[in-house]
Design a protein around this motif. Sequence first.
Motif, PDB file in Angstrom:
ATOM      1  N   LYS A  25      30.891  21.661  11.110  1.00 31.55           N
ATOM      2  CA  LYS A  25      31.354  20.323  10.736  1.00 31.55           C
ATOM      3  C   LYS A  25      31.675  19.472  11.953  1.00 31.55           C
ATOM      4  O   LYS A  25      31.228  18.332  12.072  1.00 31.55           O
ATOM      5  N   SER A  26      32.475  20.042  12.857  1.00 33.64           N
ATOM      6  CA  SER A  26      32.893  19.273  14.030  1.00 33.64           C
ATOM      7  C   SER A  26      31.701  18.902  14.908  1.00 33.64           C
ATOM      8  O   SER A  26      31.627  17.784  15.429  1.00 33.64           O
ATOM      9  N   THR A  27      30.770  19.839  15.048  1.00 30.22           N
ATOM     10  CA  THR A  27      29.585  19.573  15.856  1.00 30.22           C
ATOM     11  C   THR A  27      28.783  18.430  15.237  1.00 30.22           C
ATOM     12  O   THR A  27      28.316  17.527  15.940  1.00 30.22           O
ATOM     13  N   GLY A  61      40.111  23.386  19.615  1.00 32.97           N
ATOM     14  CA  GLY A  61      38.720  23.521  20.042  1.00 32.97           C
ATOM     15  C   GLY A  61      37.950  22.230  19.837  1.00 32.97           C
ATOM     16  O   GLY A  61      37.214  21.791  20.706  1.00 32.97           O
ATOM     17  N   ASP A  62      38.167  21.618  18.656  1.00 33.01           N
ATOM     18  CA  ASP A  62      37.500  20.354  18.361  1.00 33.01           C
ATOM     19  C   ASP A  62      37.849  19.316  19.406  1.00 33.01           C
ATOM     20  O   ASP A  62      37.006  18.576  19.874  1.00 33.01           O
ATOM     21  N   ARG A  63      39.127  19.283  19.737  1.00 34.73           N
ATOM     22  CA  ARG A  63      39.607  18.289  20.697  1.00 34.73           C
ATOM     23  C   ARG A  63      38.911  18.452  22.022  1.00 34.73           C
ATOM     24  O   ARG A  63      38.515  17.491  22.656  1.00 34.73           O
ATOM     25  N   ILE A 110      35.718  11.868   8.032  1.00 38.06           N
ATOM     26  CA  ILE A 110      36.810  12.784   7.726  1.00 38.06           C
ATOM     27  C   ILE A 110      36.256  14.195   7.615  1.00 38.06           C
ATOM     28  O   ILE A 110      35.451  14.479   6.725  1.00 38.06           O
ATOM     29  N   GLU A 111      36.675  15.063   8.532  1.00 36.41           N
ATOM     30  CA  GLU A 111      36.224  16.463   8.488  1.00 36.41           C
ATOM     31  C   GLU A 111      37.284  17.315   7.811  1.00 36.41           C
ATOM     32  O   GLU A 111      38.448  17.271   8.190  1.00 36.41           O
ATOM     33  N   THR A 112      36.884  18.076   6.792  1.00 28.93           N
ATOM     34  CA  THR A 112      37.851  18.953   6.156  1.00 28.93           C
ATOM     35  C   THR A 112      37.206  20.282   5.772  1.00 28.93           C
ATOM     36  O   THR A 112      36.031  20.335   5.432  1.00 28.93           O
TER      37      THR A 112
HETATM   38 MG   LIG Z   1      35.908  21.828  12.965  1.00 25.98          MG
END
Ligand SMILES: [Mg+2]
Length: 278
Positions: A25-27, A61-63, A110-112
């Motif tokens: 998701k984050s990627t 990690g996302d940050r 919005i990532e969830t």
């Molecule tokens: Mg993520």
Amino acid sequence: MLKSLFPHTGQANVIGLTGAPGAGKSTLVDQLAKLYRKKDRMVGIIAVDPTSPYTGGAILGDRIRMQDHFSDPGIYIRSMATRGSLGGLARTTADVATVLDASGRDVILIETVGVGQDEVDIVRLADITVVILVPGMGDDVQTIKAGIMEIADIFVINKSDRDGAERVEREIRALQSLAVRKDGWTPPIVKTVASEGKGITELAAAIAEYEGYLQIENRALKKSVENWQQRLVEMLRDAMLEKAQAKMSDGNLTRLAGEVAEHKRDPYSLIEELTGKR
Ligand SMILES: [Mg+2]
Ligand SMILES: Nc1nc2c(ncn2[C@@H]2O[C@H](COP(=O)(O)OP(=O)(O)OP(=O)(O)O)[C@@H](O)[C@H]2O)c(=O)[nH]1
């Protein structure tokens, strides 16, 4: 503040992305954000982690991964990880989205994680919901179908560099053939390799296409009315609860619970009293 910000909202495209932990998701959010920035659109990102009571490893990690963007004022990132905040995570996320929308963001991502109730509520904020699946989940598509089939406007099969992407696609198609959406939209399936930036243009195109679809016959407004119906009920419930709680301190609640437990009082009259019904 929210009261005065609200009239300035409604301009942003709110895109919800949800999927299992580690689905990418984050990627994907990162890649989409880059693409939108190339088009000079202002981007807001809200990363929600309802599974963690702390600002834990994943979000950290996302940050770190997203810090590429930190020098770019066109991207604003906010992580949220606290369950049990007043009004719940869904409402807090909604409030943050309101602020970002009012601040002039064109796109809010919005990532969830997952598809629990909190996530479904968060998804309700979004104009568009992208559900991310990955190959190798086996029967998982089956088990989570109840939740995702209803909320997905677009399916992404990320990690398509792995074996089994076709199989996931077939499974989604099979489920889609069983249940036709009442609005007639057939969620497209986009294959991506987020870590290599593959399929991102196609995903953005699918998002744009659904946005176009929502513009026809007032669909966006109808969807928004449905969402607000839910949210107003939730806000009302929160407000009533706060009001009732204000009437009793914590110690008071323990005392009242004790009285009910010892059958010195019935809980039904008590609730009527606290909610002002009597
Ligand atoms: Mg993520
Ligand atoms: N092979 C492959 N790996 C990928 C792909 N997309 C992401 N990854 C990797 O998968 C791992 C998890 O990616 P994230 O973007 O952190 O996934 P996430 O869904 O945000 O994870 P959580 O927020 O922890 O639930 C990272 O190591 C990524 O580099 C892909 O398309 N192919």
